[in-house]
Enzyme design. Structure first.
Site, PDB file in Angstrom:
ATOM      1  N   CYS A  98     -10.984   1.772   6.017  1.00  0.00           N
ATOM      2  CA  CYS A  98      -9.070   1.524   5.712  1.00  0.00           C
ATOM      3  C   CYS A  98      -9.619   1.055   4.463  1.00  0.00           C
ATOM      4  CB  CYS A  98      -8.019   0.831   6.731  1.00  0.00           C
ATOM      5  SG  CYS A  98      -7.506   1.362   7.827  1.00  0.00           S
ATOM      6  N   CYS A 238       4.574  -1.220  12.698  1.00  0.00           N
ATOM      7  CA  CYS A 238       3.299  -0.187  13.127  1.00  0.00           C
ATOM      8  C   CYS A 238       3.502   0.875  11.167  1.00  0.00           C
ATOM      9  CB  CYS A 238       2.971   0.942  13.473  1.00  0.00           C
ATOM     10  SG  CYS A 238       3.165   0.327  14.864  1.00  0.00           S
ATOM     11  N   LYS A 361       3.738  -0.969   5.356  1.00  0.00           N
ATOM     12  CA  LYS A 361       4.167  -0.614   6.483  1.00  0.00           C
ATOM     13  C   LYS A 361       5.545   0.097   6.156  1.00  0.00           C
ATOM     14  CE  LYS A 361       6.507  -1.532  10.304  1.00  0.00           C
ATOM     15  NZ  LYS A 361       7.248   0.537  10.041  1.00  0.00           N
ATOM     16  N   HIS A 365       0.051   3.826   4.341  1.00  0.00           N
ATOM     17  CA  HIS A 365      -1.455   3.293   4.387  1.00  0.00           C
ATOM     18  C   HIS A 365      -2.383   4.767   4.192  1.00  0.00           C
ATOM     19  CE1 HIS A 365      -5.114   1.637   5.329  1.00  0.00           C
ATOM     20  NE2 HIS A 365      -4.385   1.672   6.293  1.00  0.00           N
TER      21      HIS A 365
END
Length: 418
Positions: A98, A238, A361, A365
């Site tokens: 990431c 998540c 959030k 992402h």
């Protein structure tokens, strides 16, 4: 201090750009990985007011395009941004889970500082929504230590849940207090995301429709609306599965472009690795490698935490935002949750705002794009062209990005300054 500046940036809309037929399972791609790359690359070139022919190389951050979109050898496609101008230019794909986007930026910086290039285009991109949830979870698990983690059924919510449990135990947090801390972080990002026109969960999105801009609103959700994913992390702890791209233009400081009023210096960075197996780490209540990355970045830039006006941090999970807030020195160890509950780090904070974009959030992402997106949006804040929420108490001059790859393994920290 580095000898490189950012002179242009672009961020695509983030979202889930597919149409899925629930009856047949057919998936229609509404905005491909190629579309995203073209939009971001062309947008950054235009924003920098340069000619594509002046670019000396292209660096592309992307974690797993082969798994997500059946396209390896991805960097070469960047030629299509401007075929006549970019044909025969060197192009590189960088992978660091990431943190792939930040890795691409740092590798471009090395080429610039070495004198092999004067102008670099850096792209970050990921197309994640073509897969179903099971497929996406498995693809992301490839960034774990597969032998001990992914192969044994560990998912990334499960890995970061270990940090959440370690943090709560080390600081003797009761479940109710800890849940409120995590919900406060989520609510702050949702609130900021509503004001970001590029966010996956932006205005009119689920968080906006459900009014999830306070911790209590999240805590009051029924279990079926906020199920446990990996105790103690629930659904709203998540980040999102997202498609998107971002791009920046980097130049050497001895070029005329670096002297413009839209140039922002990449003043320092730290790129530090932790041991990849979570089982061998000394503790699971702080990002030890992250603190070292911060130390390196701040030392190179000649700043302290008190100088930071805004930060874009890697809130893949709400616990990660707490850990990073402490690693940056914005809160004392064990105090970040209390600081968030006290109202710190909002756009109205007179010291430092965190995740004005909505963070992973709410902004979303798309893993390979995240690091570049953080740099792009901090850059826009610093030149007075903010996208989304803005600081109300000051004009920012120093911004920080903190991008994480894997389960706290790759820690990438950049300091950007006017």
């Amino acid at each position: 201090m580095s000898k490189v500046s950012i002179v242009g940036a672009y961020n695509t809309q983030f979202g889930s750009f597919v149409k899925k037929n629930k009856e047949t399972g057919e998936v229609t791609d509404l905005k491909s990985i190629y579309d995203l790359m073209l939009e971001a690359g062309r947008g950054a070139i235009a924003d920098a007011a340069i000619e594509a022919k002046d670019i000396d190389g292209v660096w592309v951050g992307s974690f797993a395009p082969g798994l997500f979109a059946n396209q390896e050898h991805l960097a070469a496609f960047a030629t299509e941004i401007a075929p006549d101008a970019l044909r025969f230019k060197p192009m590189y794909r960088c992978e660091d889970a990431c943190a792939s986007g930040s890795a691409a930026i740092y590798n471009a910086l090395y080429a610039l500082e070495a004198g092999r290039a004067n102008i670099a285009l850096v792209l970050g991109v990921e197309k994640m929504s073509l897969l179903d949830t099971k497929g996406t979870t498995k693809a992301l698990a490839a960034a774990s230590y597969w032998a001990e983690e992914g192969a044994k059924g560990y998912t990334f919510p499960g890995l970061f849940a270990e940090y959440a449990k370690g943090y709560a135990a080390h600081y003797s947090l009761d479940p109710a207090t800890f849940s409120k801390m995590l919900a406060t972080v989520a609510a702050l990002c949702y609130k900021n995301g509503i004001d970001n026109p590029l966010a996956h969960f932006g205005k009119g999105g689920p968080a906006d429709r459900l009014g999830l801009t306070t911790a209590q609103a999240i805590l009051d959700l029924p279990p079926e609306k906020n199920p446990m994913i990996a105790e103690p992390l629930r659904l709203h702890d998540c980040s999102l599965i997202t498609d998107g791209a971002a791009a920046i233009v980097l130049v050497r400081d001895d070029t005329s472009l670096a002297k413009s009023d839209r140039a922002v210096k990449l003043a320092g960075f730290g790129h530090v690795n932790e041991r990849i197996p979570i089982s061998v780490r000394p503790n699971l209540y702080q990002l030890m490698a992250g603190k070292e990355a911060v130390r390196q970045a701040f030392a190179e830039a000649g700043i302290t935490a008190r100088d930071v006006d805004l930060a874009e941090v890697h809130d893949c999970f709400t616990i990660t935002q707490l850990l990073i807030t402490e690693a940056l020195g914005l809160s004392k160890d064990g105090q970040a949750g209390y600081d968030y509950m006290a109202g710190r780090f909002t756009r109205d904070d007179d010291q430092c705002a965190v995740n004005l974009s909505g963070g992973l959030k709410a902004k979303g992402h798309p893993v390979g794009a995240t690091g570049v997106s953080m740099h792009a949006l901090v850059y826009k804040q610093l030149i007075g062209e903010p996208i989304g929420a803005i600081l109300t108490k000051k004009r920012p001059t120093v911004g920080v990005t903190f991008n994480v790859g894997g389960s706290g393994v790759t820690n990438s920290v950049s300091v950007l300054s006017r």
